[in-house]
Design an enzyme around this catalytic site. Structure first.
Site, mmCIF file in Angstrom:
data_model
loop_
_atom_site.group_PDB
_atom_site.id
_atom_site.type_symbol
_atom_site.label_atom_id
_atom_site.label_comp_id
_atom_site.label_asym_id
_atom_site.label_seq_id
_atom_site.Cartn_x
_atom_site.Cartn_y
_atom_site.Cartn_z
ATOM 1 N N LYS A 119 -19.929 -4.624 6.476
ATOM 2 C CA LYS A 119 -18.969 -5.355 5.773
ATOM 3 C C LYS A 119 -19.930 -6.484 5.281
ATOM 4 O O LYS A 119 -19.757 -6.748 4.014
ATOM 5 C CB LYS A 119 -18.045 -5.791 6.565
ATOM 6 C CG LYS A 119 -17.066 -4.840 7.219
ATOM 7 C CD LYS A 119 -16.248 -4.034 6.162
ATOM 8 C CE LYS A 119 -15.202 -3.135 6.719
ATOM 9 N NZ LYS A 119 -15.854 -2.036 7.436
ATOM 10 N N LYS A 162 -14.113 -11.716 11.477
ATOM 11 C CA LYS A 162 -14.205 -10.383 11.519
ATOM 12 C C LYS A 162 -15.557 -9.786 11.894
ATOM 13 O O LYS A 162 -16.666 -10.504 11.680
ATOM 14 C CB LYS A 162 -14.137 -9.777 9.908
ATOM 15 C CG LYS A 162 -12.714 -9.828 9.384
ATOM 16 C CD LYS A 162 -12.821 -9.330 7.888
ATOM 17 C CE LYS A 162 -11.597 -9.051 7.403
ATOM 18 N NZ LYS A 162 -11.445 -8.432 6.034
ATOM 19 N N GLU A 204 -13.865 -15.312 6.865
ATOM 20 C CA GLU A 204 -13.462 -15.559 5.533
ATOM 21 C C GLU A 204 -11.941 -15.935 5.565
ATOM 22 O O GLU A 204 -11.364 -16.348 6.378
ATOM 23 C CB GLU A 204 -13.436 -14.183 4.872
ATOM 24 C CG GLU A 204 -12.870 -13.184 5.672
ATOM 25 C CD GLU A 204 -12.952 -11.689 4.798
ATOM 26 O OE1 GLU A 204 -13.936 -11.540 4.364
ATOM 27 O OE2 GLU A 204 -11.838 -10.873 4.907
ATOM 28 N N LYS A 205 -11.793 -16.563 4.388
ATOM 29 C CA LYS A 205 -10.637 -17.379 4.068
ATOM 30 C C LYS A 205 -9.371 -16.180 4.290
ATOM 31 O O LYS A 205 -9.387 -15.119 4.016
ATOM 32 C CB LYS A 205 -10.139 -17.644 2.755
ATOM 33 C CG LYS A 205 -9.033 -18.520 2.305
ATOM 34 C CD LYS A 205 -9.167 -19.035 1.166
ATOM 35 C CE LYS A 205 -7.770 -19.896 0.583
ATOM 36 N NZ LYS A 205 -7.536 -20.838 1.585
ATOM 37 N N TYR A 206 -8.274 -16.627 5.153
ATOM 38 C CA TYR A 206 -7.108 -15.609 5.754
ATOM 39 C C TYR A 206 -6.233 -15.738 4.383
ATOM 40 O O TYR A 206 -5.662 -16.949 4.227
ATOM 41 C CB TYR A 206 -6.661 -15.882 6.742
ATOM 42 C CG TYR A 206 -5.573 -15.058 7.320
ATOM 43 C CD1 TYR A 206 -5.643 -13.536 7.191
ATOM 44 C CD2 TYR A 206 -4.365 -15.583 7.464
ATOM 45 C CE1 TYR A 206 -4.710 -12.928 7.569
ATOM 46 C CE2 TYR A 206 -3.342 -14.679 7.939
ATOM 47 C CZ TYR A 206 -3.535 -13.279 7.974
ATOM 48 O OH TYR A 206 -2.228 -12.656 8.361
ATOM 49 N N GLU A 279 -11.491 -1.889 -2.464
ATOM 50 C CA GLU A 279 -10.023 -2.306 -2.080
ATOM 51 C C GLU A 279 -10.244 -3.870 -2.173
ATOM 52 O O GLU A 279 -10.969 -4.538 -1.980
ATOM 53 C CB GLU A 279 -9.971 -1.997 -0.640
ATOM 54 C CG GLU A 279 -9.979 -0.514 -0.242
ATOM 55 C CD GLU A 279 -9.211 0.009 0.859
ATOM 56 O OE1 GLU A 279 -9.119 -1.087 1.914
ATOM 57 O OE2 GLU A 279 -8.517 0.859 0.856
ATOM 58 N N ASN A 293 -14.414 2.126 -0.220
ATOM 59 C CA ASN A 293 -14.360 3.304 0.830
ATOM 60 C C ASN A 293 -15.276 4.347 0.013
ATOM 61 O O ASN A 293 -14.792 4.340 -1.370
ATOM 62 C CB ASN A 293 -12.930 3.663 0.709
ATOM 63 C CG ASN A 293 -12.061 2.923 1.509
ATOM 64 O OD1 ASN A 293 -10.869 2.545 0.849
ATOM 65 N ND2 ASN A 293 -12.416 2.619 2.788
ATOM 66 N N ARG A 295 -15.422 7.589 -0.253
ATOM 67 C CA ARG A 295 -15.093 8.715 -0.249
ATOM 68 C C ARG A 295 -13.824 9.142 -1.103
ATOM 69 O O ARG A 295 -13.245 8.159 -1.846
ATOM 70 C CB ARG A 295 -14.658 9.138 1.266
ATOM 71 C CG ARG A 295 -13.901 8.034 1.678
ATOM 72 C CD ARG A 295 -13.317 8.376 3.260
ATOM 73 N NE ARG A 295 -12.323 7.162 3.554
ATOM 74 C CZ ARG A 295 -11.373 6.626 3.401
ATOM 75 N NH1 ARG A 295 -10.615 7.307 2.388
ATOM 76 N NH2 ARG A 295 -10.893 5.725 3.685
ATOM 77 N N ARG A 341 3.980 9.032 1.964
ATOM 78 C CA ARG A 341 3.024 9.842 2.986
ATOM 79 C C ARG A 341 4.140 10.473 3.832
ATOM 80 O O ARG A 341 4.834 9.468 4.417
ATOM 81 C CB ARG A 341 2.012 9.157 3.712
ATOM 82 C CG ARG A 341 0.831 8.608 2.991
ATOM 83 C CD ARG A 341 -0.212 7.595 3.892
ATOM 84 N NE ARG A 341 -1.223 7.215 3.068
ATOM 85 C CZ ARG A 341 -2.315 7.085 3.488
ATOM 86 N NH1 ARG A 341 -2.626 7.182 4.889
ATOM 87 N NH2 ARG A 341 -3.206 6.420 2.858
#
Length: 449
Positions: A119, A162, A204-206, A279, A293, A295, A341
């Site tokens: 990350k 994180k 990081e900022k939440y 994302e 991602n 993939r 889903r």
């Protein structure tokens, strides 16, 4: 078409394995299905040109068993390996092993997977490429407590701690005030060291009530890259997506172009190849990159429905060394698509519900697509993810896509096991969902969790 790929080994199971098999068939490519002992009766295993059992039911001994997969590729004279999603799809060491063993890995280069999988390095690479990121520590937090507290004030509370090696909702902690910051950092560090063997953490900022919006990209080996617009995946439970749609309600053509172009430019700058997804969290009109991602994603069909691009086929052609078949100007969003889903799980407890499917009836009609490996008489094993399929509808606008989804859910029959169809039907009737633009916490609130 792809002269150099005569045979693809599908290193996955379930609906995505079947999806890959169909794409290969369309391209005239032979297929090898690898499967665990529990998966002998999977639809794609029965349909593939060849199949190889690679181990017992537990994924560690089969779908994550790299030597078994490589040797299956060797005995079948495979040319390329498609990892699907999950399992080994974002494992840089696996991609490296595949290439060192003389096979084509249908995905990005190992070093790109490694770069985007960490990350901290991913965020640094995206900042350098001009992709908007969540304000944060710009790298791991060191032991200078004074500097850490100052930085937190600059970013502004609430703050998310994180771990660099985490993901999928694990290894993170929200801090609302300065009083608890240093303790939270120490706790997250200890957890990360135990879980991921890496105690690097960053902050990081939440964002309190963001939406989850992601951009699909395609890049070839000649340095061409395009984006296929965005998807909204804000309907989530425990960081797992439940409903996805494209385009995202309320996103303007300008926003789509600006962020999409930046994602495509980032692909060019990191030398990306294949299909990928950026994302973002979206709040108050601002996009904040969270991860990439490297993939194909579960929800790729909604983008296929609105753009007309077959993402899995493009993955294979790119791996074969073909240039992109589309320019950015060829990509237009037409209508609206929604994906639900379908999981084998108890509607109230959300516990997995494996077992034998005694009756299965798939829905039909205009604009209805189903991606599933199940059939009447198929036994859903208890060893893997509970997703058994995806229902996708397309309509001229969002309203008609929703109406078609309501019909499709009503027509779908799955007997013998529990499923979340009832939940999906209630989401499709929910006022906030129908209005569009619900945030990532909405579904859990709606369910009273």
């Amino acid at each position: 078409m792809s002269a150099m790929i005569e045979k693809v080994l599908i290193a996955n199971r379930g609906e995505i394995a079947l999806r890959i098999l169909r794409a290969c068939r369309e391209l005239g490519i032979k297929t090898v299905a690898v499967h665990s002992e529990a998966d002998r009766d999977l639809k794609h295993v029965l349909l593939a040109d060849e199949s190889v059992c690679i181990g017992p039911a537990p994924a560690m001994q089969s779908y994550l068993n790299v030597p078994a997969i490589i040797s299956a590729a060797e005995v079948t004279d495979t040319v390329a390996i498609h990892p699907g999603y999950g399992f080994l799809s974002e494992n840089a060491d696996f991609a490296e092993r595949v290439e060192k063993s003389g096979f084509i890995f249908i995905g990005p280069r190992p070093e790109t997977i490694r770069l985007m999988g960490d990350k901290v390095s991913a965020i640094a690479a995206m900042k350098a490429a001009g992709v908007p990121c969540v304000p944060g520590s710009d790298g791991p937090i060191d032991d200078n407590k004074k500097r850490t507290l100052e930085l937190a004030r600059e970013i502004g509370y609430p703050i998310m701690i994180k771990s660099s090696g985490g993901g999928g909702g694990r290894g993170m902690r929200v801090v609302h005030s300065e009083a608890t910051l240093l303790n939270a950092i120490a706790l997250t560090r200890a957890e990360a060291a135990a879980a991921f063997n890496n105690d690097m953490v960053y902050m990081e900022k939440y964002l309190e009530n963001p939406r989850h919006i992601e951009f699909q990209v395609l890049a070839d080996q000649m340095g061409n890259a395009i984006h296929l617009g965005e998807r909204d995946c804000s309907m989530q439970r425990r960081h797992q997506k439940v409903v996805e749609e494209a385009p995202a309600p309320g996103i303007t053509e300008e926003q789509r172009r600006e962020i999409g172009e930046r994602c495509a430019a980032a692909c060019r700058s990191i030398g990306y190849r294949g299909a990928g997804t950026f994302e973002f969290l979206y709040e108050n009109g601002q996009f904040y990159f969270i991860e990439m991602n490297t993939r194909v994603q579960v929800e790729h069909p909604v983008t296929e429905m609105v753009t007309g691009v077959d993402i899995v086929k493009e993955q294979i052609l790119i791996a074969a060394g073909e240039p992109l078949r589309y320019r950015q100007s060829d990509i237009q969003m037409r209508g609206h698509a929604i994906e639900c889903r379908i999981n084998a799980e108890h509607p109230e407890t959300f516990m997995p519900s494996p077992g034998k499917i005694t009756d299965f009836h798939a829905p039909g009609g205009p604009g209805v697509r189903i991606e599933t490996h199940i059939y009447s008489g198929y036994t859903v094993p208890c060893h893997y993810d509970s997703m058994i399929g995806k229902l996708i509808t397309h309509g001229e606008d969002r309203e008609s896509a929703v109406a078609r989804m309501c019909n499709a859910l009503r027509e779908t029959v799955i007997e013998g096991i529990h499923s979340n169809i009832k939940l999906q039907r209630s989401i499709m009737r929910d006022g906030a969902f129908l209005a569009g633009g619900a945030n990532i916490h909405y579904l859990e609130k709606m369910l009273g969790l």
